[in-house]
Scaffold this motif. Structure first.
Motif, PDB file in Angstrom:
ATOM      1  N   ILE A   8       0.840  -1.200   0.000  1.00 18.37           N
ATOM      2  CA  ILE A   8       0.000   0.000   0.000  1.00 18.37           C
ATOM      3  C   ILE A   8       0.872   1.245   0.000  1.00 18.37           C
ATOM      4  CG2 ILE A   8      -1.664   1.341   1.349  1.00 18.37           C
ATOM      5  CD1 ILE A   8      -2.885  -1.356   2.231  1.00 18.37           C
ATOM      6  N   GLU A   9       1.944   1.223   0.778  1.00 16.86           N
ATOM      7  CA  GLU A   9       2.865   2.368   0.832  1.00 16.86           C
ATOM      8  C   GLU A   9       3.505   2.610  -0.537  1.00 16.86           C
ATOM      9  OE1 GLU A   9       4.325   5.625   2.546  1.00 16.86           O
ATOM     10  OE2 GLU A   9       3.026   4.219   3.603  1.00 16.86           O
ATOM     11  N   ARG A  10       3.918   1.537  -1.220  1.00 18.11           N
ATOM     12  CA  ARG A  10       4.493   1.698  -2.575  1.00 18.11           C
ATOM     13  C   ARG A  10       3.462   2.282  -3.537  1.00 18.11           C
ATOM     14  NH1 ARG A  10       6.599  -3.382  -1.551  1.00 18.11           N
ATOM     15  NH2 ARG A  10       5.036  -4.374  -2.879  1.00 18.11           N
ATOM     16  N   LYS A  85      -5.113  10.483   0.087  1.00 14.37           N
ATOM     17  CA  LYS A  85      -6.506  10.347   0.493  1.00 14.37           C
ATOM     18  C   LYS A  85      -7.436  10.304  -0.725  1.00 14.37           C
ATOM     19  CE  LYS A  85      -7.414  12.637   4.150  1.00 14.37           C
ATOM     20  NZ  LYS A  85      -7.706  13.723   5.095  1.00 14.37           N
ATOM     21  N   ARG A  86      -7.181  11.171  -1.704  1.00 17.39           N
ATOM     22  CA  ARG A  86      -8.016  11.219  -2.906  1.00 17.39           C
ATOM     23  C   ARG A  86      -7.916   9.914  -3.688  1.00 17.39           C
ATOM     24  NH1 ARG A  86      -5.993  15.565  -5.266  1.00 17.39           N
ATOM     25  NH2 ARG A  86      -4.554  14.397  -6.555  1.00 17.39           N
ATOM     26  N   ARG A  87      -6.707   9.400  -3.876  1.00 18.84           N
ATOM     27  CA  ARG A  87      -6.520   8.149  -4.624  1.00 18.84           C
ATOM     28  C   ARG A  87      -7.169   6.970  -3.908  1.00 18.84           C
ATOM     29  NH1 ARG A  87      -2.482   7.508  -8.806  1.00 18.84           N
ATOM     30  NH2 ARG A  87      -3.019   5.346  -8.432  1.00 18.84           N
ATOM     31  N   GLN A  88      -7.041   6.924  -2.590  1.00 17.83           N
ATOM     32  CA  GLN A  88      -7.652   5.830  -1.844  1.00 17.83           C
ATOM     33  C   GLN A  88      -9.176   5.911  -1.903  1.00 17.83           C
ATOM     34  OE1 GLN A  88      -5.942   5.485   2.083  1.00 17.83           O
ATOM     35  NE2 GLN A  88      -3.937   4.959   1.269  1.00 17.83           N
ATOM     36  N   LYS A  89      -9.718   7.124  -1.854  1.00 15.33           N
ATOM     37  CA  LYS A  89     -11.167   7.294  -1.944  1.00 15.33           C
ATOM     38  C   LYS A  89     -11.678   6.845  -3.309  1.00 15.33           C
ATOM     39  CE  LYS A  89     -14.884  10.633  -1.446  1.00 15.33           C
ATOM     40  NZ  LYS A  89     -15.237  12.029  -1.320  1.00 15.33           N
ATOM     41  N   ALA A 131     -11.219  -2.843  -1.834  1.00 17.40           N
ATOM     42  CA  ALA A 131     -10.282  -1.750  -1.573  1.00 17.40           C
ATOM     43  C   ALA A 131     -10.687  -1.022  -0.291  1.00 17.40           C
ATOM     44  CB  ALA A 131     -10.242  -0.788  -2.748  1.00 17.40           C
ATOM     45  N   GLN A 132     -11.982  -0.755  -0.143  1.00 17.22           N
ATOM     46  CA  GLN A 132     -12.482  -0.072   1.059  1.00 17.22           C
ATOM     47  C   GLN A 132     -12.185  -0.903   2.307  1.00 17.22           C
ATOM     48  OE1 GLN A 132     -14.067   3.080   1.278  1.00 17.22           O
ATOM     49  NE2 GLN A 132     -13.510   2.703   3.395  1.00 17.22           N
ATOM     50  N   ARG A 133     -12.453  -2.202   2.249  1.00 19.49           N
ATOM     51  CA  ARG A 133     -12.184  -3.072   3.400  1.00 19.49           C
ATOM     52  C   ARG A 133     -10.702  -3.091   3.735  1.00 19.49           C
ATOM     53  NH1 ARG A 133     -14.432  -8.799   2.376  1.00 19.49           N
ATOM     54  NH2 ARG A 133     -13.392  -9.129   4.380  1.00 19.49           N
ATOM     55  N   LEU A 134      -9.843  -3.116   2.709  1.00 21.72           N
ATOM     56  CA  LEU A 134      -8.405  -3.154   2.919  1.00 21.72           C
ATOM     57  C   LEU A 134      -7.906  -1.862   3.568  1.00 21.72           C
ATOM     58  CD1 LEU A 134      -5.946  -4.980   2.405  1.00 21.72           C
ATOM     59  CD2 LEU A 134      -5.659  -3.807   0.236  1.00 21.72           C
ATOM     60  N   PHE A 135      -8.367  -0.709   3.078  1.00 21.99           N
ATOM     61  CA  PHE A 135      -7.957   0.568   3.656  1.00 21.99           C
ATOM     62  C   PHE A 135      -8.484   0.731   5.075  1.00 21.99           C
ATOM     63  CE2 PHE A 135      -7.953   2.141  -0.961  1.00 21.99           C
ATOM     64  CZ  PHE A 135      -6.620   1.792  -1.134  1.00 21.99           C
ATOM     65  N   ALA A 137      -9.142  -1.669   7.195  1.00 22.57           N
ATOM     66  CA  ALA A 137      -8.359  -2.564   8.053  1.00 22.57           C
ATOM     67  C   ALA A 137      -6.994  -1.959   8.360  1.00 22.57           C
ATOM     68  CB  ALA A 137      -8.199  -3.925   7.384  1.00 22.57           C
ATOM     69  N   ARG A 138      -6.362  -1.381   7.353  1.00 23.86           N
ATOM     70  CA  ARG A 138      -5.040  -0.776   7.569  1.00 23.86           C
ATOM     71  C   ARG A 138      -5.136   0.410   8.525  1.00 23.86           C
ATOM     72  NH1 ARG A 138      -1.330   2.972   4.132  1.00 23.86           N
ATOM     73  NH2 ARG A 138       0.694   2.428   4.967  1.00 23.86           N
ATOM     74  N   ASN A 139      -6.171   1.240   8.356  1.00 24.53           N
ATOM     75  CA  ASN A 139      -6.326   2.423   9.210  1.00 24.53           C
ATOM     76  C   ASN A 139      -6.642   2.072  10.653  1.00 24.53           C
ATOM     77  OD1 ASN A 139      -5.775   4.057   7.022  1.00 24.53           O
ATOM     78  ND2 ASN A 139      -7.924   4.376   6.523  1.00 24.53           N
TER      79      ASN A 139
END
Length: 185
Positions: A8-10, A85-89, A131-135, A137-139
């Motif tokens: 995710i960081e990459r 934040k924009r890309r993850q959204k 993607a939403q579930r993954l983000f 979980a990470r947060n």
């Protein structure tokens, strides 16, 4: 950090519109703007406030290797938060996330078929819900194993079940022995 966190960081770094500062003086200047004081920056990177001021002035051109790594990590972690934040959204609402991996997949299959785990190289686009579930979980600080399971569930639905068209008896897909994993969103 686990393999999923690193991936995710990459992916976040690939979305930067500008590159972070490369020089020590530039990095310290950026951190000073973020933290507000040399003392706060010093606590973050594990040096004295005097050292931070020397780096800022250019009196010291190079930090010791462990401090240089901490400085670089601190800058990258705070660089362009709105772009991240924009890309993850977008990934969590419309685009989804692409997973490229080579790993051993283990699953439970119906009697009469093989359920031997084997290495597969896959590049699969997962729907935005994963993607939403993954983000999320990470947060919330979820373990790497939990994030692997989210990806495995997405791969089960998208690749193994093909959206309900095949292998419906297949269950309990797990992602083990990751050779590499890359995410793109």
């Amino acid at each position: 950090m686990g393999e999923i966190d690193d991936a995710i960081e990459r992916a976040d770094r690939e979305s930067f519109t500008r590159q972070p500062p490369k020089t020590l003086k530039g990095q310290i200047g950026y951190l000073l703007k973020q933290f507000g004081s040399a003392k706060a920056v010093a606590q973050e990177i594990g040096v004295t406030a005097d050292s931070v001021n020397r780096y800022r002035r250019g009196a010291r051109k190079h930090a010791r290797p462990d401090a240089a790594t901490k400085i670089n990590d601190a800058v990258r972690a705070r660089w362009q938060p709105q772009v991240r934040k924009r890309r993850q959204k977008q990934a969590a609402t419309t685009r989804g996330i692409t997973v490229e991996t080579r790993a051993r997949f283990k699953y439970t299959a119906p009697i009469g078929t093989t359920d031997d785990g084997r290495f597969r190289r896959l590049t699969i686009h997962l729907p935005p819900a994963y993607a939403q579930r993954l983000f999320d979980a990470r947060n919330t600080g979820a373990s790497d194993q939990h994030m692997r399971q989210i990806i495995a569930e997405g791969l089960k639905e998208t690749y193994f079940h093909d959206g309900g068209a095949r292998a419906m008896g297949l269950s309990d897909v797990t992602l083990n022995d990751i050779d590499y994993l890359d995410l793109d969103y």
